[in-house]
Each structure stands twice: as structure tokens, then as C-alpha cells.
Design a protein around this motif. Structure first.
Motif, short mmCIF file in Angstrom:
data_model
loop_
_atom_site.label_atom_id
_atom_site.label_comp_id
_atom_site.label_asym_id
_atom_site.label_seq_id
_atom_site.Cartn_x
_atom_site.Cartn_y
_atom_site.Cartn_z
N VAL A 233 9.36 19.45 -19.89
CA VAL A 233 9.69 20.33 -18.77
C VAL A 233 9.39 21.78 -19.12
CG1 VAL A 233 11.59 21.27 -17.39
CG2 VAL A 233 11.42 18.80 -17.77
N ILE A 234 9.79 22.20 -20.30
CA ILE A 234 9.53 23.58 -20.74
C ILE A 234 8.02 23.83 -20.82
CG2 ILE A 234 9.76 25.20 -22.67
CD1 ILE A 234 12.48 23.86 -23.26
N GLY A 235 7.29 22.82 -21.29
CA GLY A 235 5.83 22.93 -21.36
C GLY A 235 5.21 23.11 -19.99
N VAL A 236 5.71 22.36 -19.01
CA VAL A 236 5.18 22.48 -17.64
C VAL A 236 5.53 23.85 -17.05
CG1 VAL A 236 5.40 21.62 -15.27
CG2 VAL A 236 5.22 20.01 -17.18
N ILE A 237 6.76 24.30 -17.26
CA ILE A 237 7.20 25.58 -16.70
C ILE A 237 6.30 26.73 -17.14
CG2 ILE A 237 9.04 27.32 -16.79
CD1 ILE A 237 11.05 25.01 -16.80
N PHE A 238 5.97 26.75 -18.42
CA PHE A 238 5.15 27.84 -18.94
C PHE A 238 3.66 27.52 -18.92
CE2 PHE A 238 9.28 28.89 -20.89
CZ PHE A 238 9.36 30.23 -20.53
N GLY A 239 3.33 26.25 -18.67
CA GLY A 239 1.92 25.86 -18.70
C GLY A 239 1.21 25.96 -17.37
N VAL A 240 1.96 25.84 -16.27
CA VAL A 240 1.33 25.92 -14.95
C VAL A 240 1.33 27.37 -14.45
CG1 VAL A 240 1.97 23.57 -14.34
CG2 VAL A 240 3.51 25.45 -13.77
N LYS A 241 0.32 27.70 -13.65
CA LYS A 241 0.23 29.06 -13.13
C LYS A 241 1.18 29.29 -11.97
CE LYS A 241 -4.59 29.78 -14.48
NZ LYS A 241 -5.97 30.11 -14.01
N GLN A 242 1.39 28.25 -11.16
CA GLN A 242 2.25 28.40 -9.98
C GLN A 242 3.73 28.36 -10.40
OE1 GLN A 242 0.00 26.04 -10.42
NE2 GLN A 242 -1.65 26.44 -8.95
N ASP A 243 4.42 29.48 -10.17
CA ASP A 243 5.84 29.54 -10.50
C ASP A 243 6.65 28.51 -9.73
OD1 ASP A 243 5.36 31.58 -12.25
OD2 ASP A 243 6.03 33.19 -10.91
N ALA A 244 6.23 28.23 -8.49
CA ALA A 244 6.97 27.29 -7.65
C ALA A 244 7.00 25.90 -8.26
CB ALA A 244 6.35 27.24 -6.25
N VAL A 245 5.89 25.51 -8.89
CA VAL A 245 5.82 24.20 -9.54
C VAL A 245 6.80 24.15 -10.71
CG1 VAL A 245 4.36 22.59 -10.82
CG2 VAL A 245 3.43 23.82 -8.84
N GLY A 246 6.80 25.19 -11.50
CA GLY A 246 7.72 25.25 -12.64
C GLY A 246 9.17 25.21 -12.20
N TRP A 247 9.48 25.93 -11.11
CA TRP A 247 10.85 25.93 -10.58
C TRP A 247 11.25 24.53 -10.12
CZ3 TRP A 247 14.68 29.61 -10.17
CH2 TRP A 247 15.75 29.32 -9.32
N ALA A 248 10.37 23.86 -9.39
CA ALA A 248 10.66 22.52 -8.89
C ALA A 248 10.88 21.54 -10.03
CB ALA A 248 9.52 22.04 -7.99
N VAL A 249 10.03 21.60 -11.04
CA VAL A 249 10.16 20.71 -12.20
C VAL A 249 11.42 21.03 -13.00
CG1 VAL A 249 9.13 20.08 -14.42
CG2 VAL A 249 7.68 20.28 -12.39
N GLY A 250 11.68 22.31 -13.22
CA GLY A 250 12.81 22.72 -14.04
C GLY A 250 14.16 22.35 -13.46
N TRP A 251 14.28 22.37 -12.13
CA TRP A 251 15.56 22.09 -11.50
C TRP A 251 15.68 20.67 -10.94
CZ3 TRP A 251 19.70 25.14 -12.08
CH2 TRP A 251 19.49 26.47 -12.47
N SER A 252 14.68 19.82 -11.18
CA SER A 252 14.74 18.45 -10.67
C SER A 252 14.58 17.38 -11.74
CB SER A 252 13.68 18.24 -9.58
OG SER A 252 12.38 18.36 -10.12
N VAL A 253 13.59 17.53 -12.60
CA VAL A 253 13.28 16.49 -13.58
C VAL A 253 14.47 16.16 -14.50
CG1 VAL A 253 11.85 15.91 -15.58
CG2 VAL A 253 10.80 16.89 -13.52
#
Length: 300
Positions: A233-253
Motif C-alpha cells: 500500500v505504501i509503495g502504491v501511495i508513493f509510486g503512482v502519480k495520481q494522488d486520488a489513487v493513492g488515497w483510495a488505496v490507502g483508506w480501503s485496502v
């Protein structure tokens, strides 16, 4: 010869836990729903709803939803700490005498709250505010808790004894699985089952080999999977350019992972209970046979 003596009822070889889950399902469901709402649904849905339907800037949006998670967590922490610290408390760890002998879960709660508060504060205080940083709280909490589970596995294998009190496990005693401590503390304090449950939980652990094996396996299951999921999850949050994707992953997965782990845990526990019941029936039958033989010999 024969005897008319009444046979004593064979002693149950496995200590039983008298907790009636059906009576506590409503309060458990309520607390779980509040946690899911403030730590998952509200940040997830609320963020996107406000972002795409208003002109509020990122700082204002984050300032609306992230503090709610913190306020609810703080309230829960204060409530359980008061239950432990009050003079008439009946839920402190076994063997503790001081009001300041909080359980291990409470100390972890406090540490986790401080860490998450710092993360949220850093994320919001940046100019502009960082959506990526404020997407981290759940994954960081999972990493903190599951990291301890993983750390305890080799320590227990090496026979390391408790360097300090772990709730009802006194300093110098053999360490038990981390899941043992977590369940004991949560049910005794948050579930309001107190010393009765702590004592029964300890008796069950000491009397049942399958139960001990189950808890050790749960350390592996929750610990290893939690560390891997949190890292991903941390990797996705900082790895994707779209902040919205990181937010969705961080608060759901993390919630999705926890739900799956709970389902697996329930099935593993049911399997262990069936194994214990089989052992209990066999031992009761053996005990009864021995008693019949002994009393028959006495009758002759």
C-alpha cells in the motif's frame, strides 16, 4: 460382583471460555461500524465527494476528514484507559496491582495514536498539503502492529522470555503469541469481560495444545500478510502519480485485507474447536473407561 456407586463426571480436559458472543454482537457491531465509518468509508467517499463537487482546496478537504479519524480514536483510547485506571477496575491484567498497570494494547494504542497524529499533521501542514502523506495512517498502523507479530516469532522460537510485562504475562515469563495478548486485552477491556475472561483465556491456552498452535499460526498469518500488504500500500501511495489513487488505496485496502483475515481466522478457529472437541470426547471416554475398570475391580 458389582457396584451401584455413581461414577463421577469426567473432568473436561480443556478449559472452556464462557463468553456468549451472541449477547455481545450488537455492541461489537456498533464499535466496528464506527471504526469502519470514520477510518474508511468517510475518508474514502467524503474526500472524493467534496473534491469533485466543491471548490475547496486540498488543505481544507483533508482538514475535514482526517481529524475525524483522530478524534474518534482519541475518544476510544481515553475510554479504555479510564476503564483500566479507575480504582474499581475489574479488567486490568492478571497479577497487576497498580492503577498505572495498563495493558499492552493500551500502550500500543497510545504509541500508534501519536505516530498517526504526527503523520496527519505533517501531511496537512505542507504547502500544498500532501494527499500522499495523509493516505498513510491505516497502512502505518498495520505495519506497526503486524511488525510486532513478526518480531515475536523468532524471539519465541529462541526461547526469549518477556523483558517486561505484556498484559497478564509477567516479566521473565515465557512469551506467548502476540495474538494471544491482543485478543485478551481487547475482549477484557473493550468487550468489558474483565478478569473472568483473562483467567479463562489463560486457562484455555495452558490446557489446549491445538489452541496454542492456532495462536502461533495466527501470528504468522496476520503478521507476515500484514507487513506485506502495508508495504504494498505504501509503495502504491508513493509510486503512482495520481494522488486520488493513492488515497483510495490507502483508506480501503487495509480494511479489505483485515476483512479477509478475519474470515480466515474464524474458519481456522472453528477447525481448532472441532479438533479440541474430538480430543475432549476421546479423553472423556478414556477417563470413563478407567473409572469403570477401577470401580469394577473395587467391587470384586
Amino acid at each position: 460382583g458389582s457396584t451401584s456407586a455413581t461414577l463421577p463426571r469426567p473432568k473436561d480436559p480443556i478449559a472452556r471460555i464462557t463468553l456468549n458472543m451472541r449477547r455481545h454482537i450488537p455492541i461489537i457491531a456498533l464499535k466496528s461500524s464506527i471504526m469502519l465509518l470514520t477510518g474508511g468509508i468517510l475518508p474514502l467517499i467524503g474526500y472524493f465527494a467534496v473534491r469533485y463537487t466543491t471548490t475547496l482546496n486540498t488543505t481544507d478537504i483533508l482538514s475535514i476528514f482526517t481529524p475525524i479519524f483522530g478524534v474518534v480514536s482519541l475518544y476510544s483510547f481515553i475510554l479504555r484507559t479510564l476503564r483500566l485506571a479507575k480504582k474499581s477496575s475489574t479488567c486490568r491484567p492478571l497479577g497487576s496491582t497498580s492503577a498505572w498497570t495498563l495493558d499492552y494494547y493500551d500502550w500500543n494504542f497510545a504509541f500508534g495514536f501519536v505516530v498517526v497524529s504526527v503523520i496527519i499533521s505533517i501531511g496537512i501542514s505542507r504547502n500544498p498539503s500532501s494527499v500522499k502523506i495523509t493516505s498513510l495512517p491505516l497502512s502505518i498502523l498495520v505495519l506497526l502492529v503486524c511488525g510486532q507479530l513478526v518480531l515475536l516469532i523468532p524471539l519465541r522460537a529462541l526461547g526469549v522470555r518477556a523483558p517486561f510485562r505484556f498484559s497478564s504475562i509477567a516479566r521473565g515469563d515465557p512469551m506467548r503469541p502476540a495474538v494471544y495478548v491482543i485478543v485478551e486485552d481487547v475482549v477484557a477491556v473493550d468487550g468489558e469481560q474483565g478478569h473472568v475472561f483473562r483467567a479463562q483465556w489463560n486457562a484455555r491456552y495452558e490446557s489446549s495444545a491445538p489452541f496454542r498452535t492456532l495462536l502461533a499460526r495466527l501470528d504468522w498469518l496476520w503478521g507476515v500478510s500484514g507487513v506485506l500488504v502495508a508495504a504494498a500500500v505504501i509503495g502504491v501511495i508513493f509510486g503512482v502519480k495520481q494522488d486520488a489513487v493513492g488515497w483510495a488505496v490507502g483508506w480501503s485496502v487495509p480494511w479489505i485485507w483485515a476483512a479477509w483475515m478475519m474470515i480466515i481466522t474464524i474458519e481456522m478457529t472453528k477447525s481448532t474447536c472441532r479438533q479440541e472437541n474430538g480430543m475432549a470426547r476421546q479423553e472423556s471416554a478414556d477417563t470413563m473407561a478407567e473409572q469403570i475398570g477401577e470401580m469394577g475391580m473395587a467391587g470384586w
